[in-house]
Enzyme design. Sequence first.
Site, mmCIF file in Angstrom:
data_model
loop_
_atom_site.group_PDB
_atom_site.id
_atom_site.type_symbol
_atom_site.label_atom_id
_atom_site.label_comp_id
_atom_site.label_asym_id
_atom_site.label_seq_id
_atom_site.Cartn_x
_atom_site.Cartn_y
_atom_site.Cartn_z
ATOM 1 N N GLY A 12 0.821 -1.210 0.000
ATOM 2 C CA GLY A 12 0.000 0.000 0.000
ATOM 3 C C GLY A 12 0.851 1.255 0.000
ATOM 4 N N ASP A 13 0.170 2.394 -0.114
ATOM 5 C CA ASP A 13 0.819 3.710 -0.078
ATOM 6 C C ASP A 13 1.808 3.917 -1.225
ATOM 7 O OD1 ASP A 13 -0.494 4.117 2.421
ATOM 8 O OD2 ASP A 13 1.085 2.954 3.390
ATOM 9 N N LYS A 16 -1.150 5.465 -5.589
ATOM 10 C CA LYS A 16 -2.209 5.154 -6.565
ATOM 11 C C LYS A 16 -3.079 6.377 -6.865
ATOM 12 C CE LYS A 16 -3.372 1.860 -3.745
ATOM 13 N NZ LYS A 16 -2.200 1.709 -2.878
ATOM 14 N N GLY A 17 -3.403 7.139 -5.799
ATOM 15 C CA GLY A 17 -4.284 8.303 -5.973
ATOM 16 C C GLY A 17 -3.721 9.276 -6.989
ATOM 17 N N GLY A 40 -5.944 5.756 2.013
ATOM 18 C CA GLY A 40 -5.750 7.203 2.002
ATOM 19 C C GLY A 40 -5.062 7.545 0.700
ATOM 20 N N HIS A 41 -5.821 8.011 -0.279
ATOM 21 C CA HIS A 41 -5.239 8.312 -1.589
ATOM 22 C C HIS A 41 -4.982 9.813 -1.685
ATOM 23 C CE1 HIS A 41 -6.750 4.317 -3.498
ATOM 24 N NE2 HIS A 41 -5.885 4.163 -2.519
ATOM 25 N N THR A 42 -3.701 10.145 -1.839
ATOM 26 C CA THR A 42 -3.302 11.560 -1.800
ATOM 27 C C THR A 42 -3.110 12.101 -3.207
ATOM 28 O OG1 THR A 42 -2.191 11.096 0.291
ATOM 29 C CG2 THR A 42 -1.579 13.142 -0.823
ATOM 30 N N GLN A 224 -5.015 -0.190 -0.977
ATOM 31 C CA GLN A 224 -3.988 -1.001 -0.303
ATOM 32 C C GLN A 224 -3.017 -1.553 -1.369
ATOM 33 O OE1 GLN A 224 -7.534 -1.866 0.853
ATOM 34 N NE2 GLN A 224 -7.097 0.000 1.967
ATOM 35 N N THR A 300 -3.909 7.944 6.340
ATOM 36 C CA THR A 300 -5.150 7.729 7.075
ATOM 37 C C THR A 300 -4.918 7.818 8.582
ATOM 38 O OG1 THR A 300 -6.050 6.367 5.326
ATOM 39 C CG2 THR A 300 -7.001 6.045 7.504
ATOM 40 N N THR A 301 -3.823 7.234 9.065
ATOM 41 C CA THR A 301 -3.614 7.170 10.515
ATOM 42 C C THR A 301 -2.485 8.076 10.993
ATOM 43 O OG1 THR A 301 -2.078 5.355 10.188
ATOM 44 C CG2 THR A 301 -4.373 4.758 10.610
ATOM 45 N N ARG A 303 0.489 7.256 11.103
ATOM 46 C CA ARG A 303 1.559 6.432 11.699
ATOM 47 C C ARG A 303 2.805 6.457 10.815
ATOM 48 N NH1 ARG A 303 -1.206 0.687 12.281
ATOM 49 N NH2 ARG A 303 -2.095 1.350 10.314
ATOM 50 N N VAL A 413 8.216 11.819 -10.067
ATOM 51 C CA VAL A 413 9.364 12.474 -9.412
ATOM 52 C C VAL A 413 8.920 13.513 -8.379
ATOM 53 C CG1 VAL A 413 11.009 12.032 -11.263
ATOM 54 C CG2 VAL A 413 9.555 14.073 -11.391
HETATM 55 P P1 IMP Z 1 -7.072 -2.817 8.099
HETATM 56 O O1 IMP Z 1 -7.357 -3.067 6.663
HETATM 57 O O2 IMP Z 1 -7.385 -1.410 8.518
HETATM 58 O O3 IMP Z 1 -7.671 -3.822 9.010
HETATM 59 O O4 IMP Z 1 -5.493 -2.976 8.310
HETATM 60 C C1 IMP Z 1 -4.819 -4.205 8.064
HETATM 61 C C2 IMP Z 1 -3.381 -3.967 7.673
HETATM 62 O O5 IMP Z 1 -3.343 -3.327 6.403
HETATM 63 C C3 IMP Z 1 -2.609 -3.029 8.612
HETATM 64 O O6 IMP Z 1 -1.258 -3.438 8.620
HETATM 65 C C4 IMP Z 1 -2.729 -1.676 7.962
HETATM 66 O O7 IMP Z 1 -1.688 -0.819 8.311
HETATM 67 C C5 IMP Z 1 -2.673 -2.085 6.495
HETATM 68 N N1 IMP Z 1 -3.393 -1.146 5.632
HETATM 69 C C6 IMP Z 1 -4.730 -1.042 5.478
HETATM 70 N N2 IMP Z 1 -5.028 -0.105 4.580
HETATM 71 C C7 IMP Z 1 -3.868 0.397 4.154
HETATM 72 C C8 IMP Z 1 -3.522 1.384 3.183
HETATM 73 O O8 IMP Z 1 -4.364 1.976 2.521
HETATM 74 N N3 IMP Z 1 -2.187 1.612 3.002
HETATM 75 C C9 IMP Z 1 -1.239 0.926 3.692
HETATM 76 N N4 IMP Z 1 -1.519 -0.021 4.590
HETATM 77 C C10 IMP Z 1 -2.819 -0.282 4.815
#
Ligand code: IMP
Length: 424
Positions: A12-13, A16-17, A40-42, A224, A300-301, A303, A413
């Site tokens: 993920g990340d 894509k957005g 979270g698509h930026t 994802q 999204t979070t 983190r 880039v």
């Molecule tokens: P959940 O889908 O929120 O239950 O998260 C399950 C796992 O997928 C966790 O490790 C999250 O950090 C990861 N995850 C879920 N959605 C994303 C995303 O959009 N980008 C990156 N990691 C994601």
Amino acid sequence: MAVDLLLGLQWGDEGKGKIVDVLTNNYNIIARFQGGPNAGHTLVFNGKKHVLHTIPSGIFHDDATNLVGNGVVIDPVIFKKELDKLEEQDVDYRKSLLISRKAHIILPTHRLLDAASEAAKGKAKIGSTLKGIGPTYMDKTGRNGIRVGDLELSDWKERYRALADKHESMIAYYDAKIEYDLNELEADFFAAVDVLKSLTFIDSEEYVYQAQKANKTILAEGAQGSLLDIDFGTYPFVTSSNTTAAGACTGLGVAPNQIGEVFGIFKAYTTRVGSGPFPTELFDDDGATMAKVGHEFGATTGRPRRCGWLDLVALKYACQVNGVTQLMMMKGDVLSGFETLKVCTAYKYKGETIKHLPYNIEPENVTPIYTDFKGWSEDLTGMSEASQLPDALNAYIQFLEKELETPITIVSVGPDRKQTIFRS
Ligand code: IMP
């Protein structure tokens, strides 16, 4: 007209957005097919950053129709917040946003269940975004869920109550102290459902079928990444949907023989947010530099994301399960300044050198084997033509294309729409 897919090939990340936004001019319809507000698509344009969670990334283009497909799970509260943000920016989403009646609804108690389940797991937690994704898909496959189309039925609130009550008894079962005020959560939820109900609900598989027959161009936007796929990802540290190409068939109702191009997006290095194995993870200054220069924090979070070298074994696997036809490499600019770059080209596994992804990729099972590459020092962020790319970066790209047997057609880039280099 075949449906093109755009998918993340890592955890993920990948960006894509941004690429959907760049490609939207070529498409009539942009459709999300799985996941939900965990994404979270930026998108960055005109000097402004926009983050979308459930709404497809074509929403800022006047001529595109944006479809939230049946495979998506929708939290009305988060959805309403996204709509409010669009309204602030005068985006007229009412005519361009369609929602599948078969998409499932995330209830407030799904979020609570997610929190209770994660807390009860302790050290073994998945690192979920806690958006209620897992519990909602569990209710979907358990045949208990509430769907968007149910909101049009007169008895939907009774169904809601029955399911929420059941969830409350499940929350009590977990040995986790979750404090909540359901009345407050429900007040927000019901208000948001009213907003959702003011949008257009459709039988989306029929809509997609007719659109294809009418030669409309459709881009399916994945969320994802492939290594978070419920079947092919690093289970159990995955999300609860099929993030790979097959997910677009079930999440939109597109027949497998109707898939056209499969665009695979990857970062020039690797990141992961949440728990789970990550063979090429770095714990040194190189990893810290990637995190700092690449602003590697979850959209999204918030983190911090774990960072590491590019893992070609995993990338090859993702190309394979998705049938990728074109690759797009993101964040090449973040690697400027590294004297030497490493790419994992094989794993040491049970005393053998292997080039495929085995069942277990925890650190005690696999050790990455690296190939070194000369780095480049040029700042790529102002470049707009393939001819400007430094030789060392071209060598890196050509090596990847050869190993992955797939062309890299876009090199990104920087986060802005304009910072996109097309390669023929
Ligand atoms: P959940 O889908 O929120 O239950 O998260 C399950 C796992 O997928 C966790 O490790 C999250 O950090 C990861 N995850 C879920 N959605 C994303 C995303 O959009 N980008 C990156 N990691 C994601």
